[in-house]
Design an enzyme around this catalytic site. Structure first.
Site: not given
Length: 464
Positions: A17, A367, A10
């Site tokens: 809410r 990097y 269901l």
């Protein structure tokens, strides 16, 4: 012959809410929409067919759960019995058992639901109610049993007598039905109540009046009965689910230090003899091998980690980590990166779309992006692969055994061949042949006794 097992979920309510534009059952617990836990459990149980009754925001459920369940629309939300009536096309007249569950109750385990079905069969019941015993049952419907243990009736809290309110066994809203008897009783349900709705518990009363056996199965852990109606209950359910997940890993041989500080999502896999330290977060489809050290404060999303690797104070996303790799502290590894066995990535290194070969090291403050790094390469402090020209990303290739000195810029596209050596401080814009030495920096100029002259010049300027 195996009996048909149907499931009706269901999920037609508005869930107001939650105060959300997202359908309630799609809100996540530990990395998965709550309804996925129900669907996964039903799939594991070998359910013949799974039907989901949808209404409000139903189109979002159809999109999110396509192929996982058959959808049935409830155009008007007229109660839980009315919702089950909408499945008549699929279930009417069929043999077997039908489970009816709420889509916002994600915590039921396979064992709990199978126990419900087994009791239903043993008692030869028309309906069996899944119940829980609560220390404070206020607000819940009470399950009143007969002397033989069968259910006499279910009475709502507001309608219960003082004696009935003293009962602590409550109805969880989950049921197991003899399918044909369910649909015969549904035809007799009316909406003669203050809300004008058709309620599924009325089916229990109708079957009771017909002399049918109504059984009850009480779950061992009452927390499984927890439903989710608002954000507070969502957090409570997630906390319980997290405890369950962590307990499962510890029972499987994983050491988790200070479990209350660790986050592990539902689909994470961890092999035995790995240790997870405080503050770590393992998410998505992360898979960790045996004998690893994860954390403190390792944040992994969709990462595969092979055996014996160590990751501390680092963030890693959508990448593969080989065996006996050391990462961190304070490493950031972005998507599509792979580290082969025995590699090392150290402090304040950023990797992105990089393949690092066996035994290579990127130790600190570097990097490396859009790069292919061979085996046994040393990338020193401050190295940058300059991969973006403002329009396009370009690739850097560093072959086996090369040495890249400190503060080197490798301006892609560029290739450094095997065993080449790049001098510190260089900006490399052209390919470097194998075993060559490349230096690309301004020659140093030193002017002796120049500083006193400079000071005089500055003082004259300041006096003007």
């Amino acid at each position: 012959m195996k009996e048909n097992l149907n499931a009706v979920i269901l999920a037609a309510g508005k869930g107001t809410r939650m105060k959300s534009k997202k359908h309630k059952v799609l809100h996540e617990l530990c990395g998965k929409p709550m309804v996925h836990y129900i669907l996964d459990t039903l799939e594991d149980m070998g359910t013949t067919q799974k039907l989901m009754v949808i209404g409000h925001l139903g189109e979002t459920l159809e999109e999110a759960l396509e192929g996982k369940v058959t959808f049935v629309k409830q155009e008007e939300q007229l109660g839980t019995a009315h919702a089950v009536m909408q499945t008549e096309e699929y279930l009417q007249g069929k043999d077997g058992i039908t489970l009816v569950l709420n889509g916002d109750h994600p915590l039921f385990t396979k064992d709990t639901l199978q126990s419900l079905i087994e009791i239903h069969k043993q008692k030869e019941a028309a309906a069996t109610v899944l119940t829980a015993e609560l220390a404070d049952p206020t607000g819940y419907g009470r399950v009143i049993r007969q002397a033989d243990g069968s259910v006499s009736r279910i009475v709502e809290h507001k309608d219960a007598s003082d004696e009935e309110r003293a009962v602590h066994e409550i109805n969880t809203g989950t049921y197991c039905f003899h399918n044909q008897k369910l649909f015969e009783a549904l035809k007799l349900v009316n909406n003669n109540n203050a809300q004008g709705e058709y309620y599924l518990p009325d089916v229990i009363s109708i079957l009771q009046e017909q002399g049918e056996v109504i059984a009850a199965s009480m779950m061992e852990d009452e927390k499984e009965a927890m439903g989710v109606n608002d954000r507070i209950q969502l957090a409570e359910a997630e906390s319980y689910m997290q405890e369950r997940i962590i307990r499962k890993h510890m029972q499987g041989g994983v050491t988790i230090h200070h479990p209350s500080t660790v986050t592990i999502e539902a689909d994470v896999e961890i092999d035995a003899d790995t240790e997870v330290f405080p503050g770590s977060s393992l998410k998505g489809n992360t898979k960790i091998g045996s004998g690893c050290i994860i954390g403190p404060e390792a944040d992994l999303q969709d990462v595969v980690v092979a055996d014996e690797s160590k990751i501390r104070y680092s963030v890693i996303e959508d990448s593969e980590i080989g065996r006996n790799v050391t990462i961190g502290p304070y490493t950031y590894i972005r998507p599509n990166t792979s580290l082969a066995e025995n590699t090392k990535v150290g402090a304040f290194v950023d990797l992105k779309n990089a393949q690092i070969g066996k035994g290579s090291k990127v130790s600190h403050l570097a990097y490396v992006g859009d790069s292919e790094i061979g085996q046994n390469v040393n990338i020193a402090c401050g190295v940058v692969t300059v991969n973006y020209d403002g329009f396009t990303k370009h690739k850097t290739i560093i072959q086996d055994g090369a040495f890249i000195g400190c503060n080197t810029n490798l301006v892609a596209p560029v290739t450094v061949e095997e065993k080449a050596y790049i001098a510190a401080g260089s900006t490399i814009t052209e390919d470097v042949p194998a075993e060559a030495f490349a230096i690309a920096r301004q020659r140093q100029v030193t002017k002796t006794d120049y500083v006193p002259k400079l000071r005089k010049k500055i003082n004259r300027h300041n006096s003007l």
